[in-house]
Write a protein that holds these residues in place. Structure first.
Motif, short mmCIF file in Angstrom:
data_model
loop_
_atom_site.label_atom_id
_atom_site.label_comp_id
_atom_site.label_asym_id
_atom_site.label_seq_id
_atom_site.Cartn_x
_atom_site.Cartn_y
_atom_site.Cartn_z
N ARG A 123 1.74 4.60 0.13
CA ARG A 123 1.69 3.55 -0.90
C ARG A 123 3.00 2.78 -1.01
O ARG A 123 2.99 1.55 -1.16
CB ARG A 123 1.33 4.18 -2.25
CG ARG A 123 -0.08 4.74 -2.32
CD ARG A 123 -0.32 5.48 -3.62
NE ARG A 123 -1.62 6.16 -3.63
CZ ARG A 123 -2.01 7.01 -4.56
NH1 ARG A 123 -1.19 7.30 -5.58
NH2 ARG A 123 -3.20 7.58 -4.49
N TRP A 124 4.13 3.48 -0.97
CA TRP A 124 5.42 2.77 -1.08
C TRP A 124 5.64 1.94 0.17
O TRP A 124 6.08 0.79 0.09
CB TRP A 124 6.55 3.77 -1.29
CG TRP A 124 7.87 3.12 -1.58
CD1 TRP A 124 8.09 2.01 -2.34
CD2 TRP A 124 9.16 3.52 -1.11
NE1 TRP A 124 9.43 1.70 -2.39
CE2 TRP A 124 10.11 2.62 -1.64
CE3 TRP A 124 9.60 4.58 -0.31
CZ2 TRP A 124 11.48 2.73 -1.38
CZ3 TRP A 124 10.95 4.70 -0.06
CH2 TRP A 124 11.88 3.78 -0.59
N ARG A 146 3.50 0.54 1.93
CA ARG A 146 2.61 -0.63 1.89
C ARG A 146 3.23 -1.79 1.12
O ARG A 146 2.84 -2.95 1.31
CB ARG A 146 1.26 -0.24 1.30
CG ARG A 146 0.13 -1.16 1.68
CD ARG A 146 -1.19 -0.71 1.06
NE ARG A 146 -1.76 0.46 1.72
CZ ARG A 146 -2.51 0.42 2.80
NH1 ARG A 146 -2.77 -0.75 3.38
NH2 ARG A 146 -3.01 1.53 3.31
N THR A 147 4.18 -1.51 0.23
CA THR A 147 4.84 -2.58 -0.53
C THR A 147 5.94 -3.27 0.27
O THR A 147 6.48 -4.29 -0.18
CB THR A 147 5.47 -2.03 -1.83
OG1 THR A 147 6.57 -1.15 -1.50
CG2 THR A 147 4.44 -1.28 -2.66
N SER A 177 7.74 -4.55 4.25
CA SER A 177 7.41 -5.27 5.49
C SER A 177 8.16 -4.64 6.66
O SER A 177 9.27 -4.10 6.49
CB SER A 177 7.80 -6.75 5.38
OG SER A 177 7.12 -7.37 4.30
N GLN A 234 12.16 -0.48 0.58
CA GLN A 234 10.73 -0.41 0.90
C GLN A 234 10.44 -0.91 2.31
O GLN A 234 9.50 -0.43 2.97
CB GLN A 234 9.88 -1.18 -0.13
CG GLN A 234 10.08 -2.68 -0.15
CD GLN A 234 11.20 -3.11 -1.09
OE1 GLN A 234 12.11 -2.34 -1.39
NE2 GLN A 234 11.11 -4.35 -1.56
N ASP A 235 11.26 -1.84 2.80
CA ASP A 235 11.09 -2.32 4.18
C ASP A 235 11.52 -1.24 5.18
O ASP A 235 10.92 -1.13 6.26
CB ASP A 235 11.90 -3.59 4.40
CG ASP A 235 11.35 -4.80 3.66
OD1 ASP A 235 10.30 -4.65 2.99
OD2 ASP A 235 11.95 -5.88 3.74
N ARG A 289 8.59 1.10 5.37
CA ARG A 289 7.50 0.54 6.18
C ARG A 289 7.86 0.57 7.67
O ARG A 289 7.00 0.85 8.52
CB ARG A 289 7.21 -0.91 5.74
CG ARG A 289 6.06 -1.57 6.52
CD ARG A 289 4.76 -0.89 6.21
NE ARG A 289 3.62 -1.46 6.94
CZ ARG A 289 3.22 -1.05 8.13
NH1 ARG A 289 3.87 -0.07 8.75
NH2 ARG A 289 2.16 -1.60 8.71
#
Length: 390
Positions: A221-222, A224-225, A227, A274-275, A278
């Motif tokens: 989930r994190w 997914r936020t 890129s 967050q990137d 990902r």
């Protein structure tokens, strides 16, 4: 649990604490007159937070003293013993019915490329045997290393025994802390093969633990936020391990927070947290997909096991990169996603008790096949008195 147990049934318990160090997986396994296992009951037993912290320090190479290593070894052995007692109670099986426990232990160092090949799994099997009264088999990797192998991966022969198809090429993909694959060609048309592809969940787990104090990124989930940063991904993929041909194996001794922070420090730009998460997820899926594509099996079926099977985004990412491949989980074959590895070490224990070499030498790089594991005999029953010498 069936009401009537076949007369020839043997019970074993398999134990493992994987690279993620998030708990002890315990599996009660039944063998009905053959070497094919059936899961009776599985349970994940928590490791106390203080002990997890000590394990992380040991795996990172932060040993402050031999006393710390010895203490942690025994303390983890107690946790493993409790896991055996608990899973047997849940299954309604007494210790007297169990032929042996197979304990992988917790890897705190794996050095297949050292001058003297070495590996260390802790969780004292003496404690397991003493507390449970069940013969315990442990130390499954070092004999293979003594024979010139990497001590890993061990699971391909087990995968072949329970998941091979006579018609369809299959890749068994286990995504734990480290990701590994087993290649199962149909009708023995190609030799069994397998190796570690690189990081599974370990770097993603470390990054979310650092930023959010969470053990793992549930369902991605994190991630997914964020890129994907392609430049950062390319930097990650320049790690020489990814270019090495098999046989090969790896672990936390390479893919750890030190590796990750060194990569980020060398990167010219600041990347949002967050990137990074990902991009780490894409690192896992990309290194797996590249390894599978290089096998050139044609239209193969991929069956996933381990914690990564529950990461929805990771599974989507894999499918996007392997468009012509059917991706599912081992659950489709009636095998537990969570307890496949624990089942394997019950199987390895049975092989050891029968003196069966369980792993083909070409997979680990050993010069010959060896019998894996050391036996720690059950505690002497209290109603047996030892004769004194006159």
């Amino acid at each position: 649990m069936p009401a009537k147990i076949p007369a020839k049934t043997e019970f074993y318990v398999g134990l493992i604490s994987g690279t993620s160090m998030d708990g002890v997986d315990a599996a009660v396994v039944a063998f009905n007159g053959d070497n094919r296992p059936t899961l009776v009951h599985g349970k994940t037993f928590p490791i106390p937070a203080e002990l997890i912290s000590e394990l992380h320090q040991l795996a990172a190479g932060d040993i402050t003293s031999l006393a710390t290593l010895c203490h942690t070894d025994v303390a983890l052995g107690e946790v493993f013993a409790q896991a055996v007692t608990s899973v047997l109670a849940d299954a309604g099986i007494s210790p007297e019915q169990v032929a042996a426990v197979g304990s992988h232990g917790q890897t705190v160092f794996h050095g297949p490329r050292e001058i003297h090949r070495c590996t260390l799994q802790i969780g004292d099997p003496n404690v397991i045997a003493e507390r449970t009264g069940i013969t315990t088999v442990a130390d499954f990797r070092r004999r293979d290393m003594a024979a010139g192998g990497e001590g890993a991966p061990l699971l391909p022969a087990f995968h072949h025994g329970i998941l091979a198809s006579p018609h369809t090429p299959r890749v068994i993909l286990n995504i734990g802390g480290i990701a590994n694959i087993t290649v199962l060609a149909p009708k023995a048309s190609a030799p069994l093969s397998g190796f570690d592809t690189g990081p599974g969940n370990t770097l993603m787990d470390a990054w979310i633990r650092h930023h959010q104090n969470k053990a793992f990124d549930q369902e991605g989930r994190w991630a997914r936020t964020g890129s994907i940063n392609n430049d950062l991904l390319e930097a990650f993929l320049r790690e020489p391990y990814f270019q090495r041909p098999p046989p090969k194996s790896t672990g936390r001794e390479l893919f750890n927070t030190d590796w990750l922070f060194a990569q980020l420090e060398a990167f010219e730009a600041t990347v949002p947290a967050q990137d990074v998460q990902r991009t780490l997820l894409r690192l896992t899926s990309s290194s797996i997909a590249t390894a599978i594509e290089a096998i050139n099996l044609g239209t193969a079926e991929i069956l996933v096991a381990g914690g990564g099977a529950h990461n929805t985004l990771l599974m989507e990412d894999l499918q996007d990169q392997l468009l012509n491949t059917q991706i599912g989980t081992v659950q489709s074959q009636g095998i537990s996603v969570e307890f496949l590895e624990a089942m394997a070490f019950a199987w390895f224990a049975k092989c050891r008790m029968q003196m069966i070499p369980a792993t083909p030498a070409h997979i680990t790089g050993a010069t010959h096949r060896v019998v894996l594991g050391a036996i720690y005999a059950a505690a002497v029953p209290i109603n047996i008195e030892l004769k004194r010498e006159s």
